[in-house]
Design a protein around this motif. Sequence first.
Motif, PDB file in Angstrom:
ATOM      1  N   ILE A  11       0.837  -1.463  -0.037  1.00  0.00           N
ATOM      2  CA  ILE A  11      -0.032   0.190   0.197  1.00  0.00           C
ATOM      3  C   ILE A  11       0.692   1.134  -0.085  1.00  0.00           C
ATOM      4  O   ILE A  11       0.331   2.367  -0.058  1.00  0.00           O
ATOM      5  N   ALA A  12       2.164   1.033   0.071  1.00  0.00           N
ATOM      6  CA  ALA A  12       2.986   2.418   0.193  1.00  0.00           C
ATOM      7  C   ALA A  12       4.487   2.077  -0.539  1.00  0.00           C
ATOM      8  O   ALA A  12       4.784   0.881  -0.198  1.00  0.00           O
ATOM      9  N   THR A  13       5.049   2.776  -1.280  1.00  0.00           N
ATOM     10  CA  THR A  13       6.524   2.749  -1.555  1.00  0.00           C
ATOM     11  C   THR A  13       7.242   3.223  -0.380  1.00  0.00           C
ATOM     12  O   THR A  13       7.257   4.270   0.181  1.00  0.00           O
ATOM     13  N   ILE A  14       8.248   2.048   0.024  1.00  0.00           N
ATOM     14  CA  ILE A  14       9.204   2.176   1.114  1.00  0.00           C
ATOM     15  C   ILE A  14      10.382   3.054   0.695  1.00  0.00           C
ATOM     16  O   ILE A  14      11.064   2.586  -0.280  1.00  0.00           O
ATOM     17  N   VAL A  15      10.855   4.194   1.109  1.00  0.00           N
ATOM     18  CA  VAL A  15      12.141   4.989   0.687  1.00  0.00           C
ATOM     19  C   VAL A  15      12.825   5.203   1.934  1.00  0.00           C
ATOM     20  O   VAL A  15      12.503   5.722   3.045  1.00  0.00           O
ATOM     21  N   ASN A  16      14.096   5.050   1.421  1.00  0.00           N
ATOM     22  CA  ASN A  16      15.064   5.265   2.441  1.00  0.00           C
ATOM     23  C   ASN A  16      15.954   6.697   2.458  1.00  0.00           C
ATOM     24  O   ASN A  16      15.715   7.400   1.257  1.00  0.00           O
ATOM     25  N   PRO A  68       4.474  15.669  -1.277  1.00  0.00           N
ATOM     26  CA  PRO A  68       3.715  15.959   0.030  1.00  0.00           C
ATOM     27  C   PRO A  68       2.477  14.732   0.115  1.00  0.00           C
ATOM     28  O   PRO A  68       2.250  14.126  -0.793  1.00  0.00           O
ATOM     29  N   GLY A  69       2.228  14.789   1.545  1.00  0.00           N
ATOM     30  CA  GLY A  69       1.226  13.245   1.608  1.00  0.00           C
ATOM     31  C   GLY A  69       2.199  12.093   1.927  1.00  0.00           C
ATOM     32  O   GLY A  69       1.580  11.474   2.312  1.00  0.00           O
ATOM     33  N   SER A  70       3.401  12.277   1.943  1.00  0.00           N
ATOM     34  CA  SER A  70       4.096  10.812   2.372  1.00  0.00           C
ATOM     35  C   SER A  70       4.159  10.936   3.758  1.00  0.00           C
ATOM     36  O   SER A  70       4.141  11.997   4.381  1.00  0.00           O
ATOM     37  N   VAL A  71       4.023   9.664   4.393  1.00  0.00           N
ATOM     38  CA  VAL A  71       4.280   9.705   5.792  1.00  0.00           C
ATOM     39  C   VAL A  71       5.541   9.274   6.358  1.00  0.00           C
ATOM     40  O   VAL A  71       6.062   8.192   5.717  1.00  0.00           O
ATOM     41  N   LEU A  72       5.928   9.886   7.105  1.00  0.00           N
ATOM     42  CA  LEU A  72       7.505   9.868   7.501  1.00  0.00           C
ATOM     43  C   LEU A  72       7.494   9.168   8.987  1.00  0.00           C
ATOM     44  O   LEU A  72       6.521   9.440   9.746  1.00  0.00           O
ATOM     45  N   ALA A  97      10.298   6.813   4.428  1.00  0.00           N
ATOM     46  CA  ALA A  97       9.311   7.599   3.829  1.00  0.00           C
ATOM     47  C   ALA A  97       8.075   6.415   3.402  1.00  0.00           C
ATOM     48  O   ALA A  97       8.619   5.754   2.837  1.00  0.00           O
ATOM     49  N   LEU A  98       7.029   6.414   3.680  1.00  0.00           N
ATOM     50  CA  LEU A  98       6.020   5.660   2.999  1.00  0.00           C
ATOM     51  C   LEU A  98       5.122   6.383   2.152  1.00  0.00           C
ATOM     52  O   LEU A  98       4.259   7.430   2.500  1.00  0.00           O
ATOM     53  N   VAL A  99       5.498   6.314   0.894  1.00  0.00           N
ATOM     54  CA  VAL A  99       4.788   7.105  -0.171  1.00  0.00           C
ATOM     55  C   VAL A  99       3.617   6.217  -0.543  1.00  0.00           C
ATOM     56  O   VAL A  99       3.627   5.404  -1.105  1.00  0.00           O
ATOM     57  N   PRO A 100       2.343   6.715  -0.123  1.00  0.00           N
ATOM     58  CA  PRO A 100       1.098   5.798  -0.248  1.00  0.00           C
ATOM     59  C   PRO A 100       0.494   5.720  -1.950  1.00  0.00           C
ATOM     60  O   PRO A 100       1.013   6.509  -2.626  1.00  0.00           O
ATOM     61  N   ARG A 101       0.248   4.421  -2.132  1.00  0.00           N
ATOM     62  CA  ARG A 101      -0.057   4.237  -3.617  1.00  0.00           C
ATOM     63  C   ARG A 101      -1.468   4.581  -3.889  1.00  0.00           C
ATOM     64  O   ARG A 101      -2.225   4.988  -2.838  1.00  0.00           O
ATOM     65  N   VAL A 102      -1.881   4.464  -5.085  1.00  0.00           N
ATOM     66  CA  VAL A 102      -3.046   4.948  -5.391  1.00  0.00           C
ATOM     67  C   VAL A 102      -4.275   4.441  -4.650  1.00  0.00           C
ATOM     68  O   VAL A 102      -4.092   2.968  -4.686  1.00  0.00           O
ATOM     69  N   VAL A 132      14.982  -0.396  13.311  1.00  0.00           N
ATOM     70  CA  VAL A 132      14.104  -1.317  12.439  1.00  0.00           C
ATOM     71  C   VAL A 132      14.351  -0.769  11.007  1.00  0.00           C
ATOM     72  O   VAL A 132      14.472   0.144  10.437  1.00  0.00           O
ATOM     73  N   ASN A 133      14.930  -2.107  10.164  1.00  0.00           N
ATOM     74  CA  ASN A 133      15.160  -1.797   8.710  1.00  0.00           C
ATOM     75  C   ASN A 133      14.211  -1.640   7.876  1.00  0.00           C
ATOM     76  O   ASN A 133      12.973  -2.016   8.139  1.00  0.00           O
ATOM     77  N   GLY A 134      14.574  -1.213   6.751  1.00  0.00           N
ATOM     78  CA  GLY A 134      13.346  -1.172   5.743  1.00  0.00           C
ATOM     79  C   GLY A 134      12.866  -2.316   5.103  1.00  0.00           C
ATOM     80  O   GLY A 134      11.516  -2.350   4.937  1.00  0.00           O
ATOM     81  N   ALA A 135      13.440  -3.499   5.187  1.00  0.00           N
ATOM     82  CA  ALA A 135      12.758  -4.850   4.815  1.00  0.00           C
ATOM     83  C   ALA A 135      11.549  -5.121   5.936  1.00  0.00           C
ATOM     84  O   ALA A 135      10.510  -5.548   5.523  1.00  0.00           O
ATOM     85  N   ASP A 136      11.999  -4.744   7.268  1.00  0.00           N
ATOM     86  CA  ASP A 136      11.049  -5.145   8.249  1.00  0.00           C
ATOM     87  C   ASP A 136       9.872  -4.204   8.186  1.00  0.00           C
ATOM     88  O   ASP A 136       8.636  -4.551   8.432  1.00  0.00           O
ATOM     89  N   VAL A 137      10.188  -2.925   7.925  1.00  0.00           N
ATOM     90  CA  VAL A 137       9.147  -1.870   7.655  1.00  0.00           C
ATOM     91  C   VAL A 137       8.144  -2.272   6.612  1.00  0.00           C
ATOM     92  O   VAL A 137       6.876  -2.383   6.619  1.00  0.00           O
ATOM     93  N   ALA A 138       8.902  -2.666   5.440  1.00  0.00           N
ATOM     94  CA  ALA A 138       8.097  -3.143   4.193  1.00  0.00           C
ATOM     95  C   ALA A 138       7.264  -4.456   4.413  1.00  0.00           C
ATOM     96  O   ALA A 138       6.188  -4.661   4.104  1.00  0.00           O
ATOM     97  N   ALA A 139       7.601  -5.095   5.239  1.00  0.00           N
ATOM     98  CA  ALA A 139       7.073  -6.572   5.473  1.00  0.00           C
ATOM     99  C   ALA A 139       6.111  -6.416   6.738  1.00  0.00           C
ATOM    100  O   ALA A 139       5.384  -7.330   6.852  1.00  0.00           O
ATOM    101  N   HIS A 140       6.109  -5.319   7.275  1.00  0.00           N
ATOM    102  CA  HIS A 140       5.154  -5.136   8.525  1.00  0.00           C
ATOM    103  C   HIS A 140       3.691  -5.320   7.758  1.00  0.00           C
ATOM    104  O   HIS A 140       3.517  -4.696   6.922  1.00  0.00           O
TER     105      HIS A 140
END
Length: 426
Positions: A11-16, A68-72, A97-102, A132-140
Amino acid sequence: MSFKTVELRRIATIVNGGTPTPSAENWGGGVPWATPVDLGRVNGGILGGTERTLTAHGVATGSTVVPPGSVLLSTRAPIGYTAIARSAVAFNQGCKALVPRVGVDSRFLRYAVQASETELVAAGRGSTFQEVNGADVAAHRVSIAATHEQRQIADYLDHETAEIDAFIADLQTLRAGLEARWRSVLIETVQGCGGPDVVATGVNVWPRAPRGWRRTRVKSTVLASSNGSWGSEPTDSSAVRCIRVADFDKLRGSIHTHNPTDRQYDGAVVERMSLRPGDLILEKSGGGPTSPVGNVVRYAGPGGDMYSNFVARVQVTPQVSSDYALRLHQALYAAGVTARSVKRTTGIQNLDESAYFDEPIFLPSRREQVQIASSLSEERAAIDEAAADIDAAIALAKERRAALITAAVTGQIDVTTKGSREHADL
């Protein structure tokens, strides 16, 4: 309402994020650059400005910009702060950063991440600090509803959490008022800050002394003082508890033992320099821009502990009550008198003990000192009792806020019936 559980990556693109080099060409531009500190200031809200900014070159060579609108989300030091970016923003490696998908509402995503804070913290790894690393955030995994339902939930939570936050803010204001009262009573009662006042002309002007009090200086209350040590490791050393500034309970003038630290000290040093009940411990180095050094606490025993190189032991003369001496030093600090003897070198504050001990004061008889100290202890106890009730109310409100968010973003409550009894019971 219909919910399904998905990984955050769905539901979001995870950005470092990242940090450019210190080169001047990277900093001071028009791009906000967020850190966990920035997120902490607006935790759960909207991120506008940031403490530092980047140039376009700084972004290109060492960081990333999200829209704008990204969740940090702060992913270290500490884990769990969240904020929605009001404008395009760059950020450091302590954030994701969690950039929400459409089809994903930013506010709903932020609330879903907030509801996951405990799990994200538990996923943290590291010896120096937890991350907490990006992979764990993405898999949460989080619960997600249809887009129109996400907006309903976010609207509901915006309203409900705003009311809870306003209630908490009122309680915090009341709590701050208690401490302001303590400082006022402390200064007024001790009257230890009533020595000469250096006016604009540089002339020392003594106000009228309280009846029976004598004019003197702080050093007249001091039998001896000695600087602390961080210890060493000679062959005959042994582990001894070391009191640090971190162990100060500054409001109450006492020492807490939440995380005691043991250090190696030579036996002869311990015998000569260890603390005794009634000693005062003075913070002489460290501090910060809004918290000058000079806090004092009273050591209550059992004896034999050492003290770090950032503090000094102050032994009180037999003619002065150690309880009163504690309140005297606290009053000097609260009134800003101590700050006059604070100097900054290489970014660290240091207390000029000689100048501080030379500060003028009024001193009552020892009998009156005991009476004053007893009265102030009663006042402090009453304030602590009231503060404990307020703290409990704040904790309860925060628990309700967290429970409400979790229930709403996981479908445990139906926000279309938000006036129902089930919401009132949360």
